[in-house]
Write an enzyme that holds these catalytic residues in place. Structure first.
Site, PDB file in Angstrom:
ATOM      1  N   GLU A 142       0.861  -1.192   0.000  1.00  0.00           N
ATOM      2  CA  GLU A 142       0.000   0.000   0.000  1.00  0.00           C
ATOM      3  C   GLU A 142       0.893   1.235   0.000  1.00  0.00           C
ATOM      4  OE1 GLU A 142      -4.248  -0.721   1.920  1.00  0.00           O
ATOM      5  OE2 GLU A 142      -2.676  -1.012   3.381  1.00  0.00           O
ATOM      6  N   HIS A 257      -8.669  10.197   3.001  1.00  0.00           N
ATOM      7  CA  HIS A 257      -8.335   9.080   2.111  1.00  0.00           C
ATOM      8  C   HIS A 257      -8.573   9.547   0.677  1.00  0.00           C
ATOM      9  CE1 HIS A 257      -8.147   5.175   0.233  1.00  0.00           C
ATOM     10  NE2 HIS A 257      -7.741   4.649   1.382  1.00  0.00           N
ATOM     11  N   ARG A 303      -0.709   9.097   1.349  1.00  0.00           N
ATOM     12  CA  ARG A 303      -2.063   9.473   0.944  1.00  0.00           C
ATOM     13  C   ARG A 303      -2.369  10.967   1.036  1.00  0.00           C
ATOM     14  NH1 ARG A 303      -5.251   5.590   5.109  1.00  0.00           N
ATOM     15  NH2 ARG A 303      -4.417   4.113   3.631  1.00  0.00           N
ATOM     16  N   HIS A 364     -11.009  10.445   6.804  1.00  0.00           N
ATOM     17  CA  HIS A 364     -10.835   9.008   6.976  1.00  0.00           C
ATOM     18  C   HIS A 364     -10.362   8.610   8.374  1.00  0.00           C
ATOM     19  CE1 HIS A 364     -10.048   4.909   5.806  1.00  0.00           C
ATOM     20  NE2 HIS A 364      -8.747   5.008   6.026  1.00  0.00           N
ATOM     21  N   ARG A 399      -0.581   9.181   9.017  1.00  0.00           N
ATOM     22  CA  ARG A 399      -0.545   7.741   9.306  1.00  0.00           C
ATOM     23  C   ARG A 399      -0.239   6.942   8.048  1.00  0.00           C
ATOM     24  NH1 ARG A 399      -4.427   3.442   8.962  1.00  0.00           N
ATOM     25  NH2 ARG A 399      -5.851   4.957   8.068  1.00  0.00           N
TER      26      ARG A 399
HETATM   27  P1  FAD Z   1     -13.684   1.523  16.247  1.00  0.00           P
HETATM   28  O1  FAD Z   1     -13.424   0.274  15.511  1.00  0.00           O
HETATM   29  O2  FAD Z   1     -14.227   2.663  15.470  1.00  0.00           O
HETATM   30  O3  FAD Z   1     -14.691   1.195  17.433  1.00  0.00           O
HETATM   31  C1  FAD Z   1     -15.255   2.244  18.190  1.00  0.00           C
HETATM   32  C2  FAD Z   1     -16.166   1.642  19.246  1.00  0.00           C
HETATM   33  O4  FAD Z   1     -16.495   2.624  20.210  1.00  0.00           O
HETATM   34  C3  FAD Z   1     -17.485   1.122  18.712  1.00  0.00           C
HETATM   35  O5  FAD Z   1     -17.803  -0.080  19.374  1.00  0.00           O
HETATM   36  C4  FAD Z   1     -18.493   2.202  19.146  1.00  0.00           C
HETATM   37  O6  FAD Z   1     -19.817   1.723  19.333  1.00  0.00           O
HETATM   38  C5  FAD Z   1     -17.884   2.596  20.473  1.00  0.00           C
HETATM   39  N1  FAD Z   1     -18.303   3.920  20.951  1.00  0.00           N
HETATM   40  C6  FAD Z   1     -18.040   5.138  20.416  1.00  0.00           C
HETATM   41  N2  FAD Z   1     -18.589   6.101  21.168  1.00  0.00           N
HETATM   42  C7  FAD Z   1     -19.211   5.484  22.202  1.00  0.00           C
HETATM   43  C8  FAD Z   1     -19.987   5.931  23.316  1.00  0.00           C
HETATM   44  N3  FAD Z   1     -20.248   7.236  23.538  1.00  0.00           N
HETATM   45  N4  FAD Z   1     -20.483   5.006  24.163  1.00  0.00           N
HETATM   46  C9  FAD Z   1     -20.271   3.671  23.970  1.00  0.00           C
HETATM   47  N5  FAD Z   1     -19.560   3.203  22.928  1.00  0.00           N
HETATM   48  C10 FAD Z   1     -19.037   4.093  22.066  1.00  0.00           C
HETATM   49  N6  FAD Z   1      -6.926   0.770   9.217  1.00  0.00           N
HETATM   50  C11 FAD Z   1      -6.004  -0.170   8.896  1.00  0.00           C
HETATM   51  O7  FAD Z   1      -5.038  -0.372   9.629  1.00  0.00           O
HETATM   52  N7  FAD Z   1      -6.152  -0.899   7.754  1.00  0.00           N
HETATM   53  C12 FAD Z   1      -7.182  -0.727   6.894  1.00  0.00           C
HETATM   54  O8  FAD Z   1      -7.296  -1.418   5.891  1.00  0.00           O
HETATM   55  C13 FAD Z   1      -8.147   0.262   7.205  1.00  0.00           C
HETATM   56  N8  FAD Z   1      -9.197   0.487   6.374  1.00  0.00           N
HETATM   57  C14 FAD Z   1     -10.177   1.344   6.773  1.00  0.00           C
HETATM   58  C15 FAD Z   1     -11.312   1.481   5.975  1.00  0.00           C
HETATM   59  C16 FAD Z   1     -12.364   2.279   6.391  1.00  0.00           C
HETATM   60  C17 FAD Z   1     -13.567   2.428   5.539  1.00  0.00           C
HETATM   61  C18 FAD Z   1     -12.268   2.982   7.627  1.00  0.00           C
HETATM   62  C19 FAD Z   1     -13.395   3.852   8.102  1.00  0.00           C
HETATM   63  C20 FAD Z   1     -11.121   2.879   8.396  1.00  0.00           C
HETATM   64  C21 FAD Z   1     -10.080   2.054   7.989  1.00  0.00           C
HETATM   65  N9  FAD Z   1      -8.936   1.901   8.762  1.00  0.00           N
HETATM   66  C22 FAD Z   1      -7.993   0.974   8.408  1.00  0.00           C
HETATM   67  C23 FAD Z   1      -8.825   2.560  10.062  1.00  0.00           C
HETATM   68  C24 FAD Z   1      -9.208   1.543  11.172  1.00  0.00           C
HETATM   69  O9  FAD Z   1     -10.288   0.759  10.732  1.00  0.00           O
HETATM   70  C25 FAD Z   1      -9.604   2.239  12.456  1.00  0.00           C
HETATM   71  O10 FAD Z   1      -8.656   3.205  12.810  1.00  0.00           O
HETATM   72  C26 FAD Z   1      -9.704   1.240  13.601  1.00  0.00           C
HETATM   73  O11 FAD Z   1     -10.520   0.156  13.241  1.00  0.00           O
HETATM   74  C27 FAD Z   1     -10.263   1.925  14.836  1.00  0.00           C
HETATM   75  O12 FAD Z   1     -10.473   0.947  15.800  1.00  0.00           O
HETATM   76  P2  FAD Z   1     -10.959   1.379  17.250  1.00  0.00           P
HETATM   77  O13 FAD Z   1     -11.101   0.120  18.022  1.00  0.00           O
HETATM   78  O14 FAD Z   1     -10.095   2.429  17.770  1.00  0.00           O
HETATM   79  O15 FAD Z   1     -12.399   2.048  17.009  1.00  0.00           O
HETATM   80  C1  SIN Z   2      -7.310   1.309   2.607  1.00  0.00           C
HETATM   81  O1  SIN Z   2      -7.636   0.124   2.516  1.00  0.00           O
HETATM   82  O2  SIN Z   2      -6.971   2.024   1.678  1.00  0.00           O
HETATM   83  C2  SIN Z   2      -7.331   1.921   3.950  1.00  0.00           C
HETATM   84  C3  SIN Z   2      -6.133   1.490   4.667  1.00  0.00           C
HETATM   85  C4  SIN Z   2      -5.974   2.305   5.902  1.00  0.00           C
HETATM   86  O3  SIN Z   2      -6.727   3.246   6.151  1.00  0.00           O
HETATM   87  O4  SIN Z   2      -5.027   2.004   6.625  1.00  0.00           O
END
Ligand code: FAD
Ligand code: SIN
Length: 554
Positions: A142, A257, A303, A364, A399
């Site tokens: 990537e 993104h 990116r 993103h 990032r």
């Molecule tokens: P999240 O997975 O967002 O979880 C947040 C949690 O907090 C949820 O359960 C929600 O319900 C809870 N929450 C929020 N507020 C409250 C509240 N007030 N009360 C109770 N619960 C609450 N990263 C990579 O490394 N590789 C990738 O390929 C990649 N692709 C991506 C593609 C997309 C479309 C997106 C949007 C992001 C991508 N990312 C990728 C980034 C990555 O997915 C996120 O940074 C990561 O998953 C965040 O994880 P997290 O556990 O911090 O939060």
């Molecule tokens: C993507 O799949 O392009 C997203 C990867 C990332 O946000 O790390």
């Protein structure tokens, strides 16, 4: 352009709700974890490794509804250095180079090294990543990575990570789970976190008293009109931590993104960077490639560079999108690697085996967040943060792709383990009542159209605090947000959409003020009025706290 000498005082209200201990149910736990994405689940597993520790995990929506399940590209980790010629030092170097001089090297080293261990653990737990015919894990490339090191499962990698972690969490007898439970506020006494006020699915308030709390609430991408993020990422954790007195760090760094589906009426569905990793090419409306004009790595440049390249071309050509051409990728590879993109785009009448995809950038990933040390400890005793809500210094000003699932695994584990160890050695909190009135109550908001205000806020951020910013626009955005604060934050509500808007306003204000203060361009933060990186003044992280906003003229 100076920032205002006085900040709206309602931003500083301590609680969004009041409660009396005698009037609402309570529960007690050792470690409360807020969030069920990669970071929250990893923290829950690590904390519950100690069978004497009770963990309570809450999520405001269904457990799976997280940014995690939408991750397409995968997880970056150097798991097969011999075969790929890769090394930990190369992963570290790429991460540092993407960060534009601001990543903390210790955090980067630790993530690359422990990330391999965490990914191996995921594999042992049953993660089913794509393999080559030889049985070896297929590693893809990537933007910004010098070697193929991304483990993935087709284009639904995050779903696989969430599945494996959630299955393991559901099997632990010492983890209690509450879905559809909204954390309204962290409860503190003498500056120390004691638990959180929750709104249960039956619309009743409850107080969960905890010896330690881990925030894993994800980012704030939904502050923007154009975003890849799901509806849960409204910055609740950032706003809650701010109200509880925590320092927030680097909020100005919102990553955009480059390639989000751009079709009228369609959800802003992400088109993974892996498409360009496999040979996809960006073209303008006349079919010309353009990324080599902006960076030697062309379509695989970091990116922020690709996003700004697209915006420049759209501006030059007066077009509202560019095209992602997949014709160099063999159809069988597209079918195998990007089945979900193929299916979603078919639903909109686009056959990606034959046609290019209309794309443009959107918000993103929240690079900044609640400041933590390398154990996930915030500046507030008893409070930890991990995953996208946190700011460990790992990403600096930009990032590297696929480093955030990795961050969630590594720092989720670290925060959970440390929170459990601290919980072992401290007394259970003594319940007390919480007074939630605004600092100086304004009039009750008459017939507030929450939806209209939410849409206006998201448009404002997209237009004035977006990919390209400048002092006058940021000041005007700040003024506009400040004008909404008294009647939104000065009112008492009792339902999730209103609290969500209150959290969004707080986070938007803090993000905008951080962007206004950083008078340089670095990583994802691009100021047209300060277009150069300024190491003399700005080679540093930036924090903001309640106390900063309290000082007149601060
Ligand atoms: P999240 O997975 O967002 O979880 C947040 C949690 O907090 C949820 O359960 C929600 O319900 C809870 N929450 C929020 N507020 C409250 C509240 N007030 N009360 C109770 N619960 C609450 N990263 C990579 O490394 N590789 C990738 O390929 C990649 N692709 C991506 C593609 C997309 C479309 C997106 C949007 C992001 C991508 N990312 C990728 C980034 C990555 O997915 C996120 O940074 C990561 O998953 C965040 O994880 P997290 O556990 O911090 O939060
Ligand atoms: C993507 O799949 O392009 C997203 C990867 C990332 O946000 O790390």
């Amino acid at each position: 352009m100076p920032e205002p000498s006085n900040h709206p005082q309602h931003l500083l209200r301590r609680y969004l709700v009041s409660f009396r201990v005698s009037k609402i149910p309570h529960r007690f736990t050792d470690v409360l974890i807020i969030g069920s994405g990669v970071a929250g689940l990893s923290a829950a597993l690590a904390a519950s490794d100690d069978p004497g520790i009770e963990v309570l995990l809450v999520a405001k929506d269904a457990l799976e509804e997280t940014a995690t399940i939408y991750a397409q590209g995968g997880v970056a980790a150097v798991i097969d250095p011999e075969a790929t010629g890769d090394s930990l030092s190369s992963h570290v170097k790429d991460t540092l180079s993407a960060s534009d001089g601001l990543a903390d090297e210790e955090a980067v080293q630790l993530t690359a090294t422990e990330g391999v261990v965490e990914v191996q653990r995921l594999l042992e737990m049953g993660a089913n990543f794509d393999r080559e015919p030889s049985g070896k894990i297929h590693l893809t490339l990537e933007g910004g990575h010098s070697h193929p090191r991304i483990l993935h499962r087709g284009d639904t990698s995050g779903r696989e990570v969430e599945r494996v972690l959630l299955d393991a969490v559901l099997e632990r007898p010492n983890i209690t789970i509450l879905a559809h439970t909204f954390a309204v506020d962290l409860v503190t006494r003498s500056g120390e976190v004691m638990g959180a006020v929750l709104l249960r699915p039956d619309s009743e308030l409850e107080c969960a008293w905890a010896r330690r709390v881990v925030l894993a609430t994800g980012g704030a991408g939904r502050l923007y009109r154009e975003t890849t993020n799901p509806k849960v990422t409204t910055g609740d954790g950032i706003a809650m931590a701010f109200r509880a007195g925590a320092a927030l760090q680097d909020l100005e760094f919102m990553q955009f993104h480059p390639t989000t589906l751009y079709l009228a009426g369609a959800d802003r569905f992400l088109i993974t960077e892996a498409v360009r990793g496999e040979g996809g090419v960006l073209r303008d409306g006349a079919g010309n490639t353009f990324m080599h004009r902006f960076h030697p790595l062309g379509d695989l440049a970091p990116r922020d560079v690709v996003s700004r390249g697209i915006v420049t071309v759209m501006r030059e050509r007066r077009e509202n999108k560019v095209w992602l051409d997949l014709s160099a990728i063999a159809p069988e590879k597209i079918r195998a690697r990007f089945p979900r993109i193929l299916e979603i785009l078919r639903g909109f009448g686009i056959d990606i085996l034959k046609e290019p995809i209309p794309v443009r950038p959107s918000a993103h990933y929240s690079i900044g967040g609640v400041k933590t040390d390398l154990e996930g400890r915030t500046t507030v005793p008893g409070l930890f943060a991990a995953g996208e809500v946190s700011s460990t210094g790992l990403h600096g000003a930009n990032r590297l792709a696929s480093n955030s699932l990795l961050e969630g695994l590594v720092f989720g584990h670290r925060a959970g383990r440390r929170a459990a160890a601290e919980a072992r050695g401290c007394a259970a909190p003594e319940p007390f009542s919480v007074e939630g009135s605004p600092t100086s109550p304004g009039p009750k908001a008459p017939a507030l159209d929450l939806n209209d205000l939410t849409v206006s806020l998201k448009s404002l951020l997209w237009l004035k605090v977006g990919l390209e910013r400048n002092g006058p626009e940021l000041s005007s955005a700040l003024k506009q947000i400040a004008s909404w604060v008294p009647y939104v934050l000065g009112s008492d509500f009792h339902e999730v959409p209103s609290w969500t808007l209150q959290n969004m306003l707080v986070t938007a204000y803090l993000l905008t003020i951080s962007a206004l203060r950083r008078e340089e361009s670095r990583g994802v933060h691009f100021r047209t009025d300060f277009p150069r990186r300024d190491d003399a003044r700005w080679h540093k992280h930036q924090t903001v706290t309640r106390d900063d906003l309290r000082r007149p003229g601060a």
